[in-house]
Design a protein around this motif. Structure first.
Motif, PDB file in Angstrom:
ATOM      1  N   THR A 452       0.740  -1.299   0.291  1.00 31.12           N
ATOM      2  CA  THR A 452      -0.573   0.032  -0.006  1.00 31.12           C
ATOM      3  C   THR A 452       0.916   1.855   0.526  1.00 31.12           C
ATOM      4  O   THR A 452       1.093   1.703  -0.823  1.00 31.12           O
ATOM      5  CB  THR A 452      -1.344  -0.214   1.281  1.00 31.12           C
ATOM      6  N   PRO A 453       1.801   1.767   1.214  1.00 37.81           N
ATOM      7  CA  PRO A 453       2.725   3.069   1.120  1.00 37.81           C
ATOM      8  C   PRO A 453       3.436   2.583  -0.113  1.00 37.81           C
ATOM      9  O   PRO A 453       4.434   4.008  -0.696  1.00 37.81           O
ATOM     10  CB  PRO A 453       3.398   2.278   2.281  1.00 37.81           C
ATOM     11  N   GLU A 454       3.748   1.833  -0.813  1.00 36.11           N
ATOM     12  CA  GLU A 454       4.853   1.933  -1.789  1.00 36.11           C
ATOM     13  C   GLU A 454       3.835   2.184  -3.123  1.00 36.11           C
ATOM     14  O   GLU A 454       5.424   2.970  -4.218  1.00 36.11           O
ATOM     15  CB  GLU A 454       5.785   0.382  -2.665  1.00 36.11           C
ATOM     16  N   VAL A 455       3.077   1.798  -3.617  1.00 36.83           N
ATOM     17  CA  VAL A 455       2.330   2.375  -4.909  1.00 36.83           C
ATOM     18  C   VAL A 455       1.985   3.788  -4.790  1.00 36.83           C
ATOM     19  O   VAL A 455       1.258   4.284  -5.407  1.00 36.83           O
ATOM     20  CB  VAL A 455       1.272   1.679  -5.540  1.00 36.83           C
ATOM     21  N   LEU A 456       1.673   4.516  -2.988  1.00 35.71           N
ATOM     22  CA  LEU A 456       0.974   5.866  -3.668  1.00 35.71           C
ATOM     23  C   LEU A 456       1.925   7.425  -3.559  1.00 35.71           C
ATOM     24  O   LEU A 456       3.134   6.657  -3.374  1.00 35.71           O
ATOM     25  CB  LEU A 456       0.373   5.968  -2.028  1.00 35.71           C
ATOM     26  N   PRO A 457       2.039   7.799  -3.649  1.00 33.74           N
ATOM     27  CA  PRO A 457       2.934   9.378  -3.849  1.00 33.74           C
ATOM     28  C   PRO A 457       2.838   9.724  -2.701  1.00 33.74           C
ATOM     29  O   PRO A 457       1.928   9.631  -1.486  1.00 33.74           O
ATOM     30  CB  PRO A 457       2.034  10.337  -4.679  1.00 33.74           C
ATOM     31  N   SER A 458       4.343  10.010  -2.379  1.00 32.64           N
ATOM     32  CA  SER A 458       4.654  10.331  -1.078  1.00 32.64           C
ATOM     33  C   SER A 458       4.023  11.555  -0.922  1.00 32.64           C
ATOM     34  O   SER A 458       3.355  11.560   0.740  1.00 32.64           O
ATOM     35  CB  SER A 458       6.823  10.941  -0.816  1.00 32.64           C
ATOM     36  N   ALA A 459       3.469  12.222  -1.684  1.00 35.76           N
ATOM     37  CA  ALA A 459       3.058  13.822  -0.710  1.00 35.76           C
ATOM     38  C   ALA A 459       1.083  13.870  -0.152  1.00 35.76           C
ATOM     39  O   ALA A 459       1.496  14.466   0.625  1.00 35.76           O
ATOM     40  CB  ALA A 459       3.148  14.576  -2.087  1.00 35.76           C
ATOM     41  N   HIS A 460       0.864  11.983  -0.442  1.00 31.89           N
ATOM     42  CA  HIS A 460      -0.289  12.177  -0.274  1.00 31.89           C
ATOM     43  C   HIS A 460      -0.244  10.656   0.664  1.00 31.89           C
ATOM     44  O   HIS A 460      -1.282  10.049   0.757  1.00 31.89           O
ATOM     45  CB  HIS A 460      -1.181  12.200  -1.126  1.00 31.89           C
ATOM     46  N   ARG A 461       0.440   9.887   0.894  1.00 32.22           N
ATOM     47  CA  ARG A 461       0.561   8.673   1.181  1.00 32.22           C
ATOM     48  C   ARG A 461       0.461   8.265   2.368  1.00 32.22           C
ATOM     49  O   ARG A 461      -0.623   7.592   2.620  1.00 32.22           O
ATOM     50  CB  ARG A 461       2.063   8.337   1.469  1.00 32.22           C
ATOM     51  N   ALA A 462       0.637   9.145   3.537  1.00 31.95           N
ATOM     52  CA  ALA A 462      -0.086   9.318   4.616  1.00 31.95           C
ATOM     53  C   ALA A 462      -2.097   8.876   4.262  1.00 31.95           C
ATOM     54  O   ALA A 462      -2.743   8.295   5.245  1.00 31.95           O
ATOM     55  CB  ALA A 462      -0.199  10.048   5.664  1.00 31.95           C
ATOM     56  N   THR A 463      -2.185   9.773   3.354  1.00 29.19           N
ATOM     57  CA  THR A 463      -3.867   9.812   3.398  1.00 29.19           C
ATOM     58  C   THR A 463      -4.432   8.463   3.018  1.00 29.19           C
ATOM     59  O   THR A 463      -5.052   8.327   3.726  1.00 29.19           O
ATOM     60  CB  THR A 463      -4.160  10.867   2.742  1.00 29.19           C
ATOM     61  N   GLY A 464      -3.382   8.370   1.628  1.00 27.27           N
ATOM     62  CA  GLY A 464      -3.841   7.292   0.915  1.00 27.27           C
ATOM     63  C   GLY A 464      -3.896   5.862   1.543  1.00 27.27           C
ATOM     64  O   GLY A 464      -4.658   5.177   1.807  1.00 27.27           O
ATOM     65  N   ASN A 465      -3.109   5.764   3.242  1.00 24.94           N
ATOM     66  CA  ASN A 465      -3.036   4.623   3.263  1.00 24.94           C
ATOM     67  C   ASN A 465      -3.911   5.120   4.205  1.00 24.94           C
ATOM     68  O   ASN A 465      -4.594   3.674   5.252  1.00 24.94           O
ATOM     69  CB  ASN A 465      -1.191   4.924   4.334  1.00 24.94           C
ATOM     70  N   GLY A 466      -4.253   5.733   5.335  1.00 26.54           N
ATOM     71  CA  GLY A 466      -4.944   6.221   6.496  1.00 26.54           C
ATOM     72  C   GLY A 466      -7.077   5.695   5.421  1.00 26.54           C
ATOM     73  O   GLY A 466      -7.642   5.240   6.117  1.00 26.54           O
ATOM     74  N   VAL A 467      -7.171   6.290   4.578  1.00 23.87           N
ATOM     75  CA  VAL A 467      -8.111   5.685   4.472  1.00 23.87           C
ATOM     76  C   VAL A 467      -7.955   4.879   3.916  1.00 23.87           C
ATOM     77  O   VAL A 467      -9.853   3.795   3.813  1.00 23.87           O
ATOM     78  CB  VAL A 467      -8.350   6.040   2.626  1.00 23.87           C
ATOM     79  N   ALA A 468      -7.289   3.896   3.054  1.00 20.62           N
ATOM     80  CA  ALA A 468      -7.686   2.161   3.144  1.00 20.62           C
ATOM     81  C   ALA A 468      -7.614   1.486   4.514  1.00 20.62           C
ATOM     82  O   ALA A 468      -8.020   0.317   4.684  1.00 20.62           O
ATOM     83  CB  ALA A 468      -5.839   1.575   2.794  1.00 20.62           C
ATOM     84  N   VAL A 469      -6.433   1.951   5.728  1.00 19.96           N
ATOM     85  CA  VAL A 469      -7.106   1.162   7.046  1.00 19.96           C
ATOM     86  C   VAL A 469      -8.536   1.391   7.228  1.00 19.96           C
ATOM     87  O   VAL A 469      -8.843   0.771   8.603  1.00 19.96           O
ATOM     88  CB  VAL A 469      -6.242   1.803   7.880  1.00 19.96           C
ATOM     89  N   ALA A 470      -8.996   2.355   7.217  1.00 19.45           N
ATOM     90  CA  ALA A 470     -10.264   3.054   7.374  1.00 19.45           C
ATOM     91  C   ALA A 470     -11.652   2.871   6.751  1.00 19.45           C
ATOM     92  O   ALA A 470     -12.228   1.509   7.128  1.00 19.45           O
ATOM     93  CB  ALA A 470     -10.813   4.551   7.702  1.00 19.45           C
ATOM     94  N   CYS A 471     -11.098   1.761   6.023  1.00 23.55           N
ATOM     95  CA  CYS A 471     -12.078   0.890   4.634  1.00 23.55           C
ATOM     96  C   CYS A 471     -11.767  -0.428   6.165  1.00 23.55           C
ATOM     97  O   CYS A 471     -12.656  -0.958   5.799  1.00 23.55           O
ATOM     98  CB  CYS A 471     -11.505   0.601   3.394  1.00 23.55           C
ATOM     99  N   ASN A 472     -10.668  -0.866   6.287  1.00 25.97           N
ATOM    100  CA  ASN A 472     -10.591  -2.442   7.039  1.00 25.97           C
ATOM    101  C   ASN A 472     -11.791  -2.568   8.282  1.00 25.97           C
ATOM    102  O   ASN A 472     -12.118  -3.113   8.389  1.00 25.97           O
ATOM    103  CB  ASN A 472      -9.555  -1.882   6.954  1.00 25.97           C
ATOM    104  N   ARG A 473     -11.502  -0.593   8.983  1.00 23.95           N
ATOM    105  CA  ARG A 473     -11.851  -0.055  10.057  1.00 23.95           C
ATOM    106  C   ARG A 473     -13.760  -0.826   9.985  1.00 23.95           C
ATOM    107  O   ARG A 473     -13.638  -0.998  11.042  1.00 23.95           O
ATOM    108  CB  ARG A 473     -11.519   1.110  10.906  1.00 23.95           C
ATOM    109  N   VAL A 474     -14.342  -0.001   8.587  1.00 26.29           N
ATOM    110  CA  VAL A 474     -15.424   0.007   8.961  1.00 26.29           C
ATOM    111  C   VAL A 474     -16.125  -0.887   8.456  1.00 26.29           C
ATOM    112  O   VAL A 474     -17.349  -1.893   8.476  1.00 26.29           O
ATOM    113  CB  VAL A 474     -16.014   0.934   7.290  1.00 26.29           C
TER     114      VAL A 474
END
Length: 521
Positions: A452-474
């Motif tokens: 997941t963090p490997e394929v996300l752009p660095s400037a937006h990596r934490a946001t993309g990673n956060g949404v991914a984990v949020a989907c998991n929590r839902v």
């Protein structure tokens, strides 16, 4: 504008070898997406500098201290399920699944909050603060006077822990040399360690008669006995001990590593002097070389895609989400990654929600194991998950499999054992198949965490990673609701879980990016 070296270098021909690492080797994963030429050029130079310095003792410290985040995440998720029964004996709640929903709600909000803030204000603050919040609310939860307050504190500790997995992988990958990016998969072994710690602590505290009440409910769920505070302190001691352990981890993060802001976040901020100075300090400390200069970075132009005009604006938030879909290929990749997290977020907890009822309905003969045997088996299953990410790390670093097909194999093997689980009829089979499922599920899960963090752009990596984990929590919240209202007397839920892993395998094979042999952007 001065771009790095020449075209051959940019597409993957190494310039030189220093400290065992090829400088300029490999294409940056998102370099050909052309979203921001200045960012691509500067990212290439930064990746060269990281490769030139190579693997150091600093990376070993990061591996251990970032691993604490994985450990705490799994520990917190299991704690609420472990203490739910003894706490229910004491408080007699009207809604017994409240703790599960509470921890997932807390982690959902935490994932979004810490993810977005990690891209706006930086990785360092969230990395250092989140574990302190976890430790404080874990200890306070142990002193909860009633079920409602316990659920509130569980949600708050979930909020603190919600950012751990996001920042751990984000921070680690933004320091990793390209030859060692596969080590990110190994971080997930700490997940199994956290689960094992929870199991061993439960084995110690919840098997002592002097600290635990007998079940005060009859077979119909009616309260027929009493379970006072004085006779039911085992689960509280478990929370106190776990909170103290997390507090120790949070202190270690600050005193041992003294994390500076990551170089790729500084790059997006335009703080190039600070970025270069950090590399120079690291190179000097570990006896390496670093040829990167501020002039080289400045010659590449101005980055325009990392932030909005003001950090305290809707535009800043928008730019981080829009950056994840900057091109069709990036948008497709982001969507599939989020979908994968959604699927695993439903399949894994859903299986364990329905497992007990299903086995009972099929007449599985488990006898009457003692609490000591129950918690021993629990610890053994969790220990079995530790080698999964380690095998995945080796597999994903082979050219024939890479990240994508390592996940395919992990998902298909998990699917096979889920289907086979429908034939479990005794305790030995239960333990064996549970260990196998824990192992292969973490082969998939561990690789997905790293991918997941490997394929996300660095400037937006934490946001993309956060949404991914949020989907998991839902999906974790939904699994608790299903457990409350659905019929658990059929094998359908287990077959559904197996089918979900088949879908995960198909999705993994469809990912548009393969990070093997490339460098994170």
């Amino acid at each position: 504008m001065n771009y790095p070296k020449n075209e051959k270098t940019a597409i993957g021909e190494p310039d030189s070898v220093q400290n065992g690492y090829s400088v300029g080797e490999g294409e940056d994963i998102l370099a050909l997406q052309d979203t921001d030429p200045a960012l691509n050029a500067k990212m290439f130079l930064v990746n060269n500098a990281i490769d030139e310095i190579g693997w150091t003792n600093y990376h070993w410290k990061l591996f251990v201290l970032n691993g604490f985040g994985y450990c705490v995440d799994s520990l917190l998720l299991l704690l609420q399920s472990i203490i739910a029964i003894p706490a229910r004996y004491e408080f007699n709640p009207s809604y017994p699944h409240a703790l599960t929903i509470a921890v997932y709600v807390g982690m959902l909000i935490g994932a979004l909050f810490w993810g977005v803030s990690g891209d706006i204000i930086g990785r360092r603050f969230a990395f250092n603060v989140s574990l302190f919040l976890c430790s404080a609310f874990t200890i306070v939860a142990g002193a909860a006077p009633n079920w409602v307050s316990l659920a509130v504190f569980i949600a708050l500790l979930g909020f603190g822990g919600g950012g751990n997995l996001i920042l751990d992988t984000t921070v680690f990958i933004e320091y990793l040399p390209s030859k060692k990016q596969w080590v990110l998969t190994w971080l997930a072994a700490w997940w199994g360690l956290g689960q094992s710690i929870a199991g061993f602590l439960a084995w110690g505290y919840l098997t002592q008669a002097r600290w635990n009440c007998p079940d005060p409910f009859d077979k119909n769920g009616a309260l027929v006995g009493v379970c006072p505070y004085s006779s039911n302190k085992g689960w509280r001691y478990l929370m106190y001990t776990s909170g103290a352990l997390v507090f120790f981890m949070s202190i270690a993060r600050i005193t041992i590593i003294r994390l500076k802001e990551t170089p790729k976040f500084l790059l997006g901020e335009g703080k190039e002097e600070q970025l270069v100075q950090g590399f120079q300090d690291m190179a000097k400390k570990y006896g390496r070389t670093c040829s990167l200069t501020v002039e080289q970075l400045e010659a590449c132009g101005v980055i325009r895609s990392a932030h909005g005009k003001s950090k305290l604006s809707l535009g800043e938030l928008t730019i981080h989400f829009r950056g994840l879909f900057a091109t069709k290929k990036m948008g497709f990749s982001t969507s599939l990654v989020w979908f994968s997290w959604t699927l695993i977020g439903l399949a894994y907890p859903l299986f364990y929600v329905f497992l007990g009822s299903y086995l009972a309905s099929r007449g599985a003969d488990f006898g009457s194991p003692s609490p000591s045997i129950t918690w021993r088996n629990y610890a053994l299953v969790n220990i079995s998950s530790i080698p999964g990410p380690m095998l995945a790390g080796w597999m994903c670093n082979t050219k024939i499999l890479g990240r994508k097909y390592t996940m395919v194999i992990g998902a298909l093997c998990s699917m096979a054992f889920f289907f086979a689980y429908t034939q479990v009829r005794n305790e030995s089979q239960n333990l064996g198949f549970s260990c196998a499922i824990a192992f292969f599920t973490d082969v998939y899960y561990g690789c997905l965490y790293a991918y997941t963090p490997e394929v996300l752009p660095s400037a937006h990596r934490a946001t993309g990673n956060g949404v991914a984990v949020a989907c998991n929590r839902v999906m974790g919240i939904i699994s608790a609701i299903i457990a409350t209202y659905a019929n658990t007397d059929t094998a359908v839920p287990i077959y559904v879980c197996a089918a979900l892993f088949l879908v995960m395998a198909i999705v993994s094979a469809s990912f548009p990016f393969e990070p093997y042999g490339k460098r994170s952007s």
